[in-house]
Design an enzyme around this catalytic site. Structure first.
Site, PDB file in Angstrom:
ATOM      1  N   GLY A 153       0.835  -1.208   0.000  1.00 20.19           N
ATOM      2  CA  GLY A 153       0.000   0.000   0.000  1.00 20.19           C
ATOM      3  C   GLY A 153       0.858   1.242   0.000  1.00 20.19           C
ATOM      4  N   ASN A 154       0.256   2.384   0.307  1.00 24.02           N
ATOM      5  CA  ASN A 154       1.040   3.612   0.443  1.00 24.02           C
ATOM      6  C   ASN A 154       0.389   4.490   1.506  1.00 24.02           C
ATOM      7  OD1 ASN A 154      -0.914   5.503  -0.887  1.00 24.02           O
ATOM      8  ND2 ASN A 154      -0.559   4.105  -2.598  1.00 24.02           N
ATOM      9  N   TYR A 155       1.035   5.599   1.828  1.00 31.76           N
ATOM     10  CA  TYR A 155       0.613   6.411   2.972  1.00 31.76           C
ATOM     11  C   TYR A 155      -0.497   7.419   2.658  1.00 31.76           C
ATOM     12  CZ  TYR A 155       4.546   4.630   5.671  1.00 31.76           C
ATOM     13  OH  TYR A 155       5.401   3.830   6.351  1.00 31.76           O
TER      14      TYR A 155
END
Ligand code: C5P
Length: 401
Positions: free
Chosen positions: A209-211
């Site tokens: 995923g990412n932030y």
């Protein structure tokens, strides 16, 4: 925030039993951050006190042409101040006076001076409401562009049951909201927005995923709604909540889910804004069982996800507006311009990772908007909510006005 925020609403109360409900109406309007002033007919004070209404509206309440200290209560000033005038309850007597141009109290004088939209919520007994004279008075007012909120059916103060009850305060506020919506710059437009990250599953318990927090996309959805649009928000996993129940939210997890959801909605969209941080790659295989940590190293083969924005750019019609985001670390303008062309966008919103106030998880953003004619406009650091309005206002002035 609501569409009523900072709108000047003049509530005019006439002498019907439903006047007691006006206290709730005023409270609801103030809660939605409208500025509210109340005027009354002298007899209306028998049903609800000026003190109640002045306390709730945070403004003094007037019912005479002259105050006790001899000052003139200028009805023209009330009329000019108001963005909207609501006469609630509107009795049979006031209806008749309005239809005939009678001007013997402050409410009627203000009505005759009002240039803003006027809304009435008639309230009377069943037989009075059915009377042909009342009906023809309502027809005259309709012809005179007065907005009528039809009376509702139910128990009446007389004990009769039928039509004649004043519309409930919540319904009056909804009616006003719909009226305001028609004057907003995105009224009649469908805005489709993507927000948040995508999660690409590795096994049943792990993902790539990412932030991205989703804050920018959710702010754009709220701003689009407040500017009058019908809004669909396609959101990846995000802790954000939509601010208005009218915003349709479709929750998805992966880039492929987002691709499907965006394409399902795209044909109907007048404006599409891809604010999501889509994962560029996903694991080639998703393990059916949790992967064990048997080996010292591990290789996950990744395959490229579809570029959703580019695929939308390929099918967009000239009437559709397509907006992308670019988060760059170097050569920002050049990279953003390249993306704008490659993905066939109308606008690209650039934020640089070099700006401390911009990017993932932040509440603020600092943007530059580039368009396909080579024009660009930079904005100061602002909250993401303000940035959302800047983006939409720019788009409205450049494309819709
Ligand atoms: O090419 P890049 O990922 O920098 O482009 C960013 C823009 O493209 C964003 O608007 C993002 O939402 C969109 N995008 C997409 N599908 C991807 C990757 C990015 O729609 N697979």
């Amino acid at each position: 925030m609501s569409r009523l925020k900072n709108k000047n609403i003049l509530v005019a109360v006439t002498a019907g039993i439903a006047a007691y409900k006006v206290a709730i109406l005023v409270r609801l309007l103030v809660k939605q951050e409208a500025q509210v002033k109340v005027i009354m007919t002298p007899d209306a004070r028998s049903f609800v006190t000026p003190l109640t209404l002045s306390t709730l509206s945070k403004n003094s309440v007037e019912w005479k042409f002259f105050s006790d200290n001899g000052d003139w209560n200028n009805h023209v000033e009330f009329a000019l101040w108001a963005d909207y005038m609501i006469i609630a309850p509107c009795t049979a007597n006031t209806l008749s006076a309005m239809a005939n141009g009678t001007c013997n109290n402050l409410v009627l004088a203000t009505y005759l001076s009002a240039k803003c939209p006027v809304i009435i919520a008639p309230a009377m007994d069943l037989d009075m409401y059915q009377h042909p004279t009342t009906k023809s008075n309502l027809e005259i007012l309709e012809k005179n562009n007065v907005h009528i909120i039809p009376s509702e059916s139910g128990e009446l103060a007389s004990g009769l049951v039928g039509e004649g009850r004043m519309a409930e305060p919540e319904h009056i506020v909804d009616f006003l909201d719909k009226l305001i919506e028609k004057d907003l710059p995105l009224f009649g437009k469908h805005v489709l927005i993507s927000a948040g990250p995508t999660y690409e599953n590795i096994d049943p318990v792990r993902f790539i995923g990412n932030y991205s927090s989703g804050k920018m996309g959710y702010s754009l959805a709220e701003a689009s709604y407040l500017l009058g649009a019908k809004v669909t928000l396609v959101s990846g996993p995000s802790a954000e909540k939509v601010s208005h129940k009218e915003i349709t939210v479709q929750k998805i997890t992966s880039a492929q889910d987002m691709y499907t959801a965006m394409h399902n909605n795209f044909l109907e969209a007048d404006i599409t804004i891809m604010a999501a941080a889509v994962a560029d790659y996903r694991p080639k295989e998703i393990a059916e069982q949790k992967i064990k940590k048997d080996d010292d190293t591990m290789i996950i083969e990744l395959v490229k996800n579809p570029d959703i924005l580019k695929s939308l750019g390929e099918i967009k019609t000239p009437d559709q507006i397509l907006v992308g985001f670019a988060l760059e670390t170097n050569n920002e303008i050049a990279f953003a311009e390249k993306k704008l062309k490659k993905k066939n966008l109308d606008f690209i919103v650039l934020n640089s990772m070099r700006d401390k106030e911009a990017g993932f998880q932040k509440d603020t953003n600092k943007i530059t908007i580039l368009d396909r004619n080579g024009e660009q406009k930079s904005f100061e650091t602002k909250s993401k909510k303000e940035v959302a309005f800047d983006i939409l206002s720019y788009l409205i002035t450049q494309k819709l006005s």
